[in-house]
Design a protein around this motif. Structure first.
Motif, mmCIF file in Angstrom:
data_model
loop_
_atom_site.group_PDB
_atom_site.id
_atom_site.type_symbol
_atom_site.label_atom_id
_atom_site.label_comp_id
_atom_site.label_asym_id
_atom_site.label_seq_id
_atom_site.Cartn_x
_atom_site.Cartn_y
_atom_site.Cartn_z
ATOM 1 N N ILE A 1 4.064 -5.505 -5.480
ATOM 2 C CA ILE A 1 3.508 -5.878 -4.181
ATOM 3 C C ILE A 1 4.667 -6.057 -3.203
ATOM 4 O O ILE A 1 5.569 -6.868 -3.430
ATOM 5 C CB ILE A 1 2.684 -7.178 -4.279
ATOM 6 N N GLU B 1 2.440 -7.136 2.024
ATOM 7 C CA GLU B 1 1.331 -7.811 1.352
ATOM 8 C C GLU B 1 1.689 -9.250 0.988
ATOM 9 O O GLU B 1 0.824 -10.130 0.994
ATOM 10 C CB GLU B 1 0.923 -7.027 0.109
ATOM 11 N N GLN B 2 2.959 -9.502 0.671
ATOM 12 C CA GLN B 2 3.374 -10.866 0.370
ATOM 13 C C GLN B 2 3.199 -11.775 1.588
ATOM 14 O O GLN B 2 2.991 -12.985 1.447
ATOM 15 C CB GLN B 2 4.832 -10.889 -0.075
ATOM 16 N N ARG C 1 0.766 -11.719 3.676
ATOM 17 C CA ARG C 1 -0.640 -11.759 4.079
ATOM 18 C C ARG C 1 -1.021 -13.146 4.598
ATOM 19 O O ARG C 1 -0.778 -14.160 3.952
ATOM 20 C CB ARG C 1 -1.534 -11.387 2.897
ATOM 21 N N THR D 1 -2.301 -0.413 8.729
ATOM 22 C CA THR D 1 -2.427 -0.360 7.270
ATOM 23 C C THR D 1 -1.105 0.106 6.668
ATOM 24 O O THR D 1 -0.272 0.700 7.356
ATOM 25 C CB THR D 1 -3.543 0.595 6.819
ATOM 26 N N ARG E 1 1.126 1.950 -0.393
ATOM 27 C CA ARG E 1 2.164 1.720 -1.388
ATOM 28 C C ARG E 1 2.770 3.059 -1.820
ATOM 29 O O ARG E 1 2.078 4.081 -1.849
ATOM 30 C CB ARG E 1 1.598 0.992 -2.609
ATOM 31 N N VAL F 1 -3.961 -0.168 2.568
ATOM 32 C CA VAL F 1 -4.067 -1.627 2.478
ATOM 33 C C VAL F 1 -3.913 -2.203 3.882
ATOM 34 O O VAL F 1 -2.892 -1.988 4.532
ATOM 35 C CB VAL F 1 -2.980 -2.213 1.553
#
Length: 482
Positions: free
Chosen positions: A223, A227-228, A230, A258, A261, A268
Protein backbone atom coordinates in the motif's frame (compact mmCIF):
# COMPACT_ATOMS: atom_id res chain seq x y z
CA UNK A 1 -29.21 52.66 4.39
CA UNK A 2 -26.50 50.28 5.52
CA UNK A 3 -26.45 49.47 9.22
CA UNK A 4 -23.52 50.97 11.13
CA UNK A 5 -20.21 49.24 11.73
CA UNK A 6 -19.44 48.39 15.35
CA UNK A 7 -15.79 49.04 16.27
CA UNK A 8 -14.44 47.56 19.53
CA UNK A 9 -11.00 49.03 20.22
CA UNK A 10 -9.54 50.30 23.51
CA UNK A 11 -6.59 52.13 21.93
CA UNK A 12 -8.10 55.55 21.26
CA UNK A 13 -5.58 56.55 18.57
CA UNK A 14 -6.18 53.36 16.55
CA UNK A 15 -9.94 53.69 17.06
CA UNK A 16 -9.92 57.24 15.67
CA UNK A 17 -7.87 56.27 12.63
CA UNK A 18 -10.14 53.32 11.77
CA UNK A 19 -13.30 55.36 12.38
CA UNK A 20 -12.11 58.17 10.13
CA UNK A 21 -11.15 55.78 7.32
CA UNK A 22 -14.52 53.98 7.43
CA UNK A 23 -16.49 57.23 7.59
CA UNK A 24 -14.57 58.48 4.56
CA UNK A 25 -16.05 55.48 2.74
CA UNK A 26 -19.54 56.66 3.70
CA UNK A 27 -20.02 54.18 6.54
CA UNK A 28 -21.46 55.04 9.93
CA UNK A 29 -19.32 53.83 12.85
CA UNK A 30 -20.35 53.12 16.44
CA UNK A 31 -17.38 52.83 18.76
CA UNK A 32 -16.79 51.19 22.15
CA UNK A 33 -13.82 49.87 24.12
CA UNK A 34 -14.99 46.81 26.07
CA UNK A 35 -16.72 43.44 25.75
CA UNK A 36 -19.51 44.50 28.08
CA UNK A 37 -20.30 47.67 26.10
CA UNK A 38 -20.11 45.68 22.85
CA UNK A 39 -22.74 43.22 24.08
CA UNK A 40 -25.01 46.05 25.29
CA UNK A 41 -24.84 47.76 21.89
CA UNK A 42 -25.49 44.51 20.02
CA UNK A 43 -28.65 44.00 22.08
CA UNK A 44 -29.95 47.44 21.11
CA UNK A 45 -29.19 47.79 17.39
CA UNK A 46 -28.29 45.80 14.27
CA UNK A 47 -24.87 46.24 12.70
CA UNK A 48 -23.46 45.55 9.24
CA UNK A 49 -20.01 44.43 10.49
CA UNK A 50 -17.97 44.10 13.67
CA UNK A 51 -14.32 45.17 13.84
CA UNK A 52 -12.76 44.01 17.11
CA UNK A 53 -9.45 43.96 18.89
CA UNK A 54 -8.50 40.79 20.77
CA UNK A 55 -7.09 42.04 24.09
CA UNK A 56 -9.71 44.28 25.71
CA UNK A 57 -9.83 45.60 29.26
CA UNK A 58 -12.58 43.21 30.35
CA UNK A 59 -12.08 40.17 28.13
CA UNK A 60 -10.86 38.46 24.99
CA UNK A 61 -12.42 39.78 21.80
CA UNK A 62 -12.18 36.36 20.11
CA UNK A 63 -13.07 34.11 23.04
CA UNK A 64 -16.28 36.05 23.66
CA UNK A 65 -17.56 35.96 20.08
CA UNK A 66 -20.05 33.24 21.00
CA UNK A 67 -22.16 36.00 22.56
CA UNK A 68 -21.90 37.99 19.33
CA UNK A 69 -23.13 34.97 17.37
CA UNK A 70 -25.98 34.46 19.82
CA UNK A 71 -27.22 38.03 19.39
CA UNK A 72 -26.53 38.57 15.68
CA UNK A 73 -25.69 35.19 14.08
CA UNK A 74 -24.77 36.46 10.61
CA UNK A 75 -22.73 39.49 11.62
CA UNK A 76 -19.38 39.46 9.74
CA UNK A 77 -16.36 39.89 12.03
CA UNK A 78 -12.97 41.43 11.24
CA UNK A 79 -10.29 40.83 13.89
CA UNK A 80 -7.30 43.10 14.49
CA UNK A 81 -4.63 42.19 17.01
CA UNK A 82 -1.17 43.01 18.30
CA UNK A 83 -0.86 39.34 19.32
CA UNK A 84 0.76 38.52 16.00
CA UNK A 85 1.02 34.75 16.29
CA UNK A 86 -0.24 31.84 14.24
CA UNK A 87 -2.44 30.90 17.18
CA UNK A 88 -4.27 34.25 17.02
CA UNK A 89 -4.73 33.96 13.26
CA UNK A 90 -6.08 30.43 13.60
CA UNK A 91 -8.40 31.37 16.46
CA UNK A 92 -9.79 34.19 14.35
CA UNK A 93 -10.31 31.80 11.46
CA UNK A 94 -11.91 29.13 13.66
CA UNK A 95 -14.46 31.57 15.05
CA UNK A 96 -15.59 32.42 11.53
CA UNK A 97 -13.88 35.80 11.26
CA UNK A 98 -14.20 37.27 7.78
CA UNK A 99 -10.62 38.57 7.94
CA UNK A 100 -7.72 38.91 10.38
CA UNK A 101 -5.24 41.79 10.47
CA UNK A 102 -2.09 41.84 12.64
CA UNK A 103 -1.06 45.23 13.98
CA UNK A 104 0.31 47.33 12.42
CA UNK A 105 -2.02 46.80 9.49
CA UNK A 106 -2.61 48.40 6.09
CA UNK A 107 -5.56 50.75 6.64
CA UNK A 108 -6.71 50.56 3.02
CA UNK A 109 -6.78 46.76 3.21
CA UNK A 110 -8.82 46.93 6.40
CA UNK A 111 -11.36 49.27 4.79
CA UNK A 112 -11.64 47.00 1.74
CA UNK A 113 -12.19 43.99 4.03
CA UNK A 114 -14.98 45.77 5.92
CA UNK A 115 -16.78 46.80 2.73
CA UNK A 116 -16.37 43.28 1.30
CA UNK A 117 -17.70 41.78 4.53
CA UNK A 118 -20.77 44.01 4.37
CA UNK A 119 -21.33 42.93 0.78
CA UNK A 120 -21.24 39.30 1.89
CA UNK A 121 -23.24 39.82 5.07
CA UNK A 122 -25.99 37.48 3.95
CA UNK A 123 -23.62 34.54 3.84
CA UNK A 124 -23.96 32.24 6.82
CA UNK A 125 -21.15 32.62 9.35
CA UNK A 126 -19.01 29.60 10.17
CA UNK A 127 -19.66 27.90 13.52
CA UNK A 128 -17.57 28.38 16.62
CA UNK A 129 -15.45 25.27 16.53
CA UNK A 130 -12.02 26.55 17.56
CA UNK A 131 -9.85 24.54 19.89
CA UNK A 132 -8.46 27.58 21.74
CA UNK A 133 -4.88 28.06 22.79
CA UNK A 134 -2.47 25.29 21.95
CA UNK A 135 1.13 24.51 21.20
CA UNK A 136 1.53 25.37 17.51
CA UNK A 137 4.64 24.57 15.51
CA UNK A 138 5.52 27.98 14.03
CA UNK A 139 7.27 30.78 15.90
CA UNK A 140 7.65 34.42 14.86
CA UNK A 141 5.75 37.70 14.67
CA UNK A 142 7.52 39.45 11.79
CA UNK A 143 5.46 40.90 8.95
CA UNK A 144 6.82 38.19 6.66
CA UNK A 145 5.48 35.46 8.94
CA UNK A 146 2.15 37.23 9.37
CA UNK A 147 1.60 36.83 5.63
CA UNK A 148 2.31 33.10 6.01
CA UNK A 149 -0.12 32.78 8.93
CA UNK A 150 -2.88 34.48 6.97
CA UNK A 151 -2.36 32.14 4.03
CA UNK A 152 -2.48 29.12 6.35
CA UNK A 153 -5.80 30.21 7.85
CA UNK A 154 -7.30 30.56 4.37
CA UNK A 155 -6.71 26.91 3.47
CA UNK A 156 -7.84 25.28 6.73
CA UNK A 157 -11.49 24.85 5.77
CA UNK A 158 -10.94 23.44 2.29
CA UNK A 159 -8.93 20.72 0.55
CA UNK A 160 -7.22 22.89 -2.06
CA UNK A 161 -3.76 21.70 -3.09
CA UNK A 162 -0.97 23.78 -1.52
CA UNK A 163 2.55 24.37 -2.85
CA UNK A 164 5.01 25.55 -0.18
CA UNK A 165 8.06 27.35 -1.54
CA UNK A 166 11.16 28.36 0.38
CA UNK A 167 14.84 27.84 0.97
CA UNK A 168 16.09 24.75 2.76
CA UNK A 169 15.54 25.01 6.49
CA UNK A 170 12.72 27.58 6.42
CA UNK A 171 10.15 25.19 7.91
CA UNK A 172 8.18 23.91 4.93
CA UNK A 173 7.24 20.64 6.64
CA UNK A 174 6.19 22.54 9.76
CA UNK A 175 3.79 24.62 7.66
CA UNK A 176 2.39 21.45 6.09
CA UNK A 177 1.94 19.92 9.54
CA UNK A 178 0.22 23.08 10.78
CA UNK A 179 -2.25 23.01 7.88
CA UNK A 180 -2.97 19.36 8.63
CA UNK A 181 -3.21 19.72 12.41
CA UNK A 182 -5.43 22.79 12.30
CA UNK A 183 -7.47 21.84 9.25
CA UNK A 184 -10.52 19.70 8.64
CA UNK A 185 -8.46 16.52 8.09
CA UNK A 186 -6.67 16.66 11.44
CA UNK A 187 -8.16 13.34 12.59
CA UNK A 188 -6.56 11.53 9.66
CA UNK A 189 -2.87 10.64 9.18
CA UNK A 190 -0.15 13.04 8.14
CA UNK A 191 2.10 11.17 5.69
CA UNK A 192 5.33 12.89 4.62
CA UNK A 193 7.42 11.72 1.66
CA UNK A 194 10.83 13.13 0.74
CA UNK A 195 10.74 12.47 -2.99
CA UNK A 196 14.46 13.31 -3.27
CA UNK A 197 15.42 10.48 -0.90
CA UNK A 198 13.64 7.67 -2.78
CA UNK A 199 15.49 5.95 -5.67
CA UNK A 200 13.93 6.73 -9.04
CA UNK A 201 13.06 3.08 -9.71
CA UNK A 202 11.15 2.80 -6.41
CA UNK A 203 9.32 6.10 -6.17
CA UNK A 204 6.20 4.98 -8.07
CA UNK A 205 5.83 1.94 -5.87
CA UNK A 206 6.32 4.08 -2.75
CA UNK A 207 3.70 6.62 -3.81
CA UNK A 208 1.09 4.48 -5.53
CA UNK A 209 1.81 1.02 -4.12
CA UNK A 210 2.15 -2.21 -6.09
CA UNK A 211 0.41 -5.52 -6.53
CA UNK A 212 1.91 -8.90 -5.75
CA UNK A 213 4.08 -10.05 -8.67
CA UNK A 214 4.23 -6.58 -10.27
CA UNK A 215 8.02 -6.88 -10.51
CA UNK A 216 10.86 -9.02 -9.23
CA UNK A 217 10.77 -8.99 -5.45
CA UNK A 218 7.11 -7.92 -5.19
CA UNK A 219 6.12 -10.85 -2.99
CA UNK A 220 2.99 -9.16 -1.61
CA UNK A 221 0.72 -6.20 -2.22
CA UNK A 222 2.22 -2.92 -1.00
CA UNK A 223 0.00 0.00 0.00
CA UNK A 224 1.58 3.26 -1.16
CA UNK A 225 1.69 6.66 0.49
CA UNK A 226 -1.45 7.91 -1.25
CA UNK A 227 -3.51 5.16 0.34
CA UNK A 228 -1.68 5.42 3.67
CA UNK A 229 -2.77 9.07 3.81
CA UNK A 230 -6.46 8.19 3.35
CA UNK A 231 -8.60 10.66 5.27
CA UNK A 232 -5.59 12.86 6.04
CA UNK A 233 -2.79 14.75 4.32
CA UNK A 234 -0.04 13.62 1.93
CA UNK A 235 3.01 15.89 2.03
CA UNK A 236 5.30 15.58 -1.00
CA UNK A 237 8.57 17.23 -0.02
CA UNK A 238 11.31 18.21 -2.49
CA UNK A 239 8.86 17.84 -5.37
CA UNK A 240 11.33 19.56 -7.69
CA UNK A 241 13.57 16.46 -7.51
CA UNK A 242 10.86 14.01 -8.61
CA UNK A 243 11.80 11.96 -11.73
CA UNK A 244 9.85 12.81 -14.90
CA UNK A 245 8.12 9.43 -15.14
CA UNK A 246 6.84 9.77 -11.59
CA UNK A 247 5.75 13.35 -12.37
CA UNK A 248 3.62 12.01 -15.23
CA UNK A 249 1.90 9.47 -12.98
CA UNK A 250 1.41 12.05 -10.25
CA UNK A 251 -0.20 14.44 -12.75
CA UNK A 252 -2.55 11.71 -13.93
CA UNK A 253 -3.50 10.93 -10.32
CA UNK A 254 -4.27 14.58 -9.56
CA UNK A 255 -6.26 14.99 -12.76
CA UNK A 256 -8.34 11.85 -12.31
CA UNK A 257 -8.60 11.81 -8.53
CA UNK A 258 -7.53 8.16 -8.57
CA UNK A 259 -4.33 6.13 -8.47
CA UNK A 260 -3.35 2.84 -10.04
CA UNK A 261 -1.00 0.57 -8.12
CA UNK A 262 2.03 -0.63 -10.08
CA UNK A 263 0.92 -3.83 -11.77
CA UNK A 264 -2.70 -3.16 -10.82
CA UNK A 265 -5.88 -2.80 -12.87
CA UNK A 266 -8.35 -1.24 -10.45
CA UNK A 267 -8.45 2.50 -9.92
CA UNK A 268 -8.26 3.54 -6.25
CA UNK A 269 -9.91 6.88 -5.32
CA UNK A 270 -7.68 9.49 -3.70
CA UNK A 271 -8.93 10.61 -0.30
CA UNK A 272 -6.11 12.85 0.92
CA UNK A 273 -5.22 16.49 0.81
CA UNK A 274 -2.07 17.07 -1.25
CA UNK A 275 0.59 19.50 -0.04
CA UNK A 276 3.84 19.76 -1.98
CA UNK A 277 7.03 21.66 -1.20
CA UNK A 278 10.32 22.53 -2.86
CA UNK A 279 13.40 24.63 -2.16
CA UNK A 280 14.04 25.00 -5.89
CA UNK A 281 12.93 27.63 -8.37
CA UNK A 282 10.65 25.54 -10.59
CA UNK A 283 10.56 28.06 -13.46
CA UNK A 284 14.01 27.16 -14.90
CA UNK A 285 13.27 23.46 -14.36
CA UNK A 286 10.11 23.87 -16.43
CA UNK A 287 12.01 25.78 -19.14
CA UNK A 288 14.65 23.04 -19.41
CA UNK A 289 12.09 20.23 -19.44
CA UNK A 290 12.98 18.83 -16.01
CA UNK A 291 9.62 19.64 -14.43
CA UNK A 292 6.22 19.38 -16.06
CA UNK A 293 4.48 22.69 -16.49
CA UNK A 294 1.03 21.10 -16.29
CA UNK A 295 1.97 19.41 -13.00
CA UNK A 296 3.16 22.76 -11.64
CA UNK A 297 -0.25 24.31 -12.29
CA UNK A 298 -1.96 21.33 -10.64
CA UNK A 299 0.17 21.74 -7.51
CA UNK A 300 0.31 25.53 -7.42
CA UNK A 301 -3.36 26.08 -6.56
CA UNK A 302 -2.49 27.91 -3.33
CA UNK A 303 1.21 28.93 -3.13
CA UNK A 304 2.72 29.76 0.26
CA UNK A 305 6.14 31.43 0.09
CA UNK A 306 8.23 31.03 3.24
CA UNK A 307 10.66 33.85 3.98
CA UNK A 308 14.31 33.10 4.73
CA UNK A 309 15.36 33.81 8.31
CA UNK A 310 17.45 36.80 7.21
CA UNK A 311 14.19 38.55 6.18
CA UNK A 312 12.37 37.88 9.44
CA UNK A 313 13.84 40.64 11.62
CA UNK A 314 13.65 40.02 15.34
CA UNK A 315 12.14 36.54 14.88
CA UNK A 316 15.65 35.26 15.57
CA UNK A 317 15.21 36.27 19.22
CA UNK A 318 11.90 34.47 19.55
CA UNK A 319 13.19 31.38 17.78
CA UNK A 320 16.37 31.24 19.87
CA UNK A 321 14.33 31.48 23.06
CA UNK A 322 11.96 28.81 21.80
CA UNK A 323 14.77 26.41 20.97
CA UNK A 324 16.54 27.02 24.29
CA UNK A 325 13.33 26.08 26.08
CA UNK A 326 12.87 23.07 23.83
CA UNK A 327 16.44 21.93 24.47
CA UNK A 328 15.93 22.22 28.24
CA UNK A 329 12.74 20.11 28.05
CA UNK A 330 14.73 17.47 26.19
CA UNK A 331 17.32 17.21 28.96
CA UNK A 332 19.99 19.73 27.94
CA UNK A 333 21.13 22.40 30.44
CA UNK A 334 18.82 25.39 30.76
CA UNK A 335 20.37 28.47 29.15
CA UNK A 336 19.43 32.08 28.45
CA UNK A 337 21.01 34.57 26.06
CA UNK A 338 22.40 37.91 27.11
CA UNK A 339 21.26 40.92 25.08
CA UNK A 340 24.69 41.13 23.45
CA UNK A 341 24.63 37.44 22.52
CA UNK A 342 21.13 37.75 21.05
CA UNK A 343 22.23 40.79 19.03
CA UNK A 344 25.11 38.78 17.56
CA UNK A 345 22.73 36.02 16.46
CA UNK A 346 20.43 38.55 14.79
CA UNK A 347 23.12 39.78 12.39
CA UNK A 348 24.29 36.31 11.32
CA UNK A 349 23.07 35.42 7.79
CA UNK A 350 21.84 31.90 8.77
CA UNK A 351 22.17 30.41 5.30
CA UNK A 352 20.64 27.21 6.68
CA UNK A 353 17.73 29.28 8.02
CA UNK A 354 15.68 28.08 11.00
CA UNK A 355 17.17 24.58 10.88
CA UNK A 356 20.70 25.96 11.16
CA UNK A 357 19.68 28.25 14.02
CA UNK A 358 18.04 25.38 15.89
CA UNK A 359 21.09 23.15 15.60
CA UNK A 360 23.36 26.00 16.70
CA UNK A 361 21.17 26.76 19.75
CA UNK A 362 21.19 23.09 20.78
CA UNK A 363 24.98 23.00 20.56
CA UNK A 364 25.16 26.24 22.51
CA UNK A 365 22.93 24.79 25.25
CA UNK A 366 25.17 21.75 25.47
CA UNK A 367 28.57 23.47 25.37
CA UNK A 368 28.06 26.81 27.13
CA UNK A 369 29.52 26.95 30.65
CA UNK A 370 27.23 29.59 32.16
CA UNK A 371 23.45 29.71 32.47
CA UNK A 372 23.39 33.16 30.87
CA UNK A 373 25.27 32.82 27.60
CA UNK A 374 27.31 35.92 26.79
CA UNK A 375 28.55 37.32 23.47
CA UNK A 376 32.00 35.76 23.91
CA UNK A 377 30.55 32.25 24.19
CA UNK A 378 28.51 32.72 21.02
CA UNK A 379 31.52 34.15 19.18
CA UNK A 380 33.68 31.21 20.26
CA UNK A 381 31.19 28.62 18.98
CA UNK A 382 30.73 30.49 15.71
CA UNK A 383 34.52 30.57 15.27
CA UNK A 384 34.78 26.83 15.94
CA UNK A 385 32.13 26.12 13.31
CA UNK A 386 33.82 28.38 10.76
CA UNK A 387 37.10 26.56 11.29
CA UNK A 388 35.60 23.13 10.62
CA UNK A 389 33.17 24.03 7.82
CA UNK A 390 33.90 22.71 4.33
CA UNK A 391 33.71 25.37 1.58
CA UNK A 392 31.85 22.99 -0.72
CA UNK A 393 29.64 21.07 1.67
CA UNK A 394 28.35 23.77 4.00
CA UNK A 395 28.38 23.14 7.78
CA UNK A 396 30.59 20.19 8.69
CA UNK A 397 28.78 17.00 9.64
CA UNK A 398 31.96 15.12 10.51
CA UNK A 399 34.46 16.40 13.08
CA UNK A 400 37.23 17.94 10.99
CA UNK A 401 35.99 15.96 7.97
CA UNK A 402 37.01 12.71 9.66
CA UNK A 403 35.14 9.86 7.96
CA UNK A 404 35.79 7.59 10.94
CA UNK A 405 33.63 9.86 13.08
CA UNK A 406 30.53 9.12 10.97
CA UNK A 407 28.84 7.10 13.70
CA UNK A 408 29.47 9.82 16.29
CA UNK A 409 28.25 12.48 13.86
CA UNK A 410 25.06 10.51 13.28
CA UNK A 411 24.39 10.30 17.01
CA UNK A 412 24.94 14.04 17.37
CA UNK A 413 22.69 14.75 14.42
CA UNK A 414 19.88 12.63 15.85
CA UNK A 415 20.21 14.37 19.21
CA UNK A 416 20.13 17.82 17.64
CA UNK A 417 17.39 17.25 15.05
CA UNK A 418 15.08 14.80 16.85
CA UNK A 419 13.27 13.76 13.63
CA UNK A 420 9.76 12.40 13.91
CA UNK A 421 9.34 8.60 13.86
CA UNK A 422 8.68 7.47 10.31
CA UNK A 423 10.87 10.18 8.80
CA UNK A 424 14.26 9.36 10.34
CA UNK A 425 15.70 7.37 7.42
CA UNK A 426 14.86 9.91 4.72
CA UNK A 427 16.01 12.87 6.82
CA UNK A 428 19.27 11.19 7.83
CA UNK A 429 20.05 10.35 4.20
CA UNK A 430 19.26 13.93 3.13
CA UNK A 431 21.46 15.35 5.91
CA UNK A 432 24.47 13.03 5.45
CA UNK A 433 24.59 12.30 1.72
CA UNK A 434 26.18 15.59 0.65
CA UNK A 435 28.99 15.65 3.25
CA UNK A 436 29.64 11.93 2.63
CA UNK A 437 30.03 12.40 -1.13
CA UNK A 438 32.12 15.51 -0.54
CA UNK A 439 34.44 13.59 1.76
CA UNK A 440 34.87 10.82 -0.82
CA UNK A 441 35.78 13.31 -3.55
CA UNK A 442 38.20 14.99 -1.19
CA UNK A 443 39.77 11.61 -0.41
CA UNK A 444 40.10 10.65 -4.08
CA UNK A 445 41.18 14.06 -5.33
CA UNK A 446 38.03 14.45 -7.39
CA UNK A 447 38.35 11.02 -9.07
CA UNK A 448 34.70 10.01 -9.52
CA UNK A 449 35.46 6.43 -10.59
CA UNK A 450 37.48 5.75 -7.43
CA UNK A 451 34.90 7.50 -5.26
CA UNK A 452 32.09 5.41 -6.79
CA UNK A 453 34.04 2.19 -6.17
CA UNK A 454 34.68 3.15 -2.53
CA UNK A 455 30.98 3.91 -2.08
CA UNK A 456 29.90 0.75 -3.89
CA UNK A 457 27.66 2.57 -6.36
CA UNK A 458 27.59 3.06 -10.12
CA UNK A 459 29.65 5.96 -11.47
CA UNK A 460 26.66 7.33 -13.39
CA UNK A 461 24.62 7.27 -10.19
CA UNK A 462 27.36 9.20 -8.40
CA UNK A 463 27.63 11.74 -11.23
CA UNK A 464 23.85 12.27 -11.17
CA UNK A 465 23.76 12.81 -7.40
CA UNK A 466 26.73 15.20 -7.54
CA UNK A 467 24.91 17.26 -10.14
CA UNK A 468 21.66 17.27 -8.16
CA UNK A 469 23.43 18.23 -4.92
CA UNK A 470 25.52 20.95 -6.57
CA UNK A 471 28.91 19.37 -5.79
CA UNK A 472 31.66 20.21 -8.29
CA UNK A 473 34.28 17.39 -8.59
CA UNK A 474 36.61 19.81 -10.37
CA UNK A 475 37.04 21.74 -7.13
CA UNK A 476 38.73 18.73 -5.51
CA UNK A 477 40.74 17.87 -8.63
CA UNK A 478 42.02 21.46 -8.74
CA UNK A 479 43.14 21.20 -5.12
CA UNK A 480 45.26 18.14 -6.02
CA UNK A 481 46.80 19.94 -9.00
CA UNK A 482 47.73 22.71 -6.59
Amino acid sequence: MTDPVLLVEDDISIAVVITTALEDEGLKVVRCDSVAERDRLLACERYSALVTDVVLKDGDGIATLDEVRRQQPHLPVIVVSAQNTLDTAVRASDTGAFEYFPKPFDLDELVRAVTAAIGNADAEARPLDGEGEGALPLVGRSNAMQAVYRMITRVLRNDLTVLILGESGTGKELVAEAIHKLGQRSRGPFVAVNTAAIPADLIESELFGHEKGAFTGAFARHIGKFEQARGGTLFLDEIGDMPMQAQTRLLRALQSGTILRVGGRDEVPIDARIIAATNKDLAPLIETGRFREDLFYRLNVVPIQLPPLRERGDDVDALAGHFLGQAAREGLPRRNLSKEAAALLRVRPWRGNVRELKNFIYRLALLAREEVVDRAAVQALLADEAATASPSAGPAMFDGGNYNDLEGALHRWLAANAPEPGHIYAKAIAAFEKPLLTHMLDTTGGNQLRAARMLGINRNTLRKRLDELGIDPEYFAARVRG
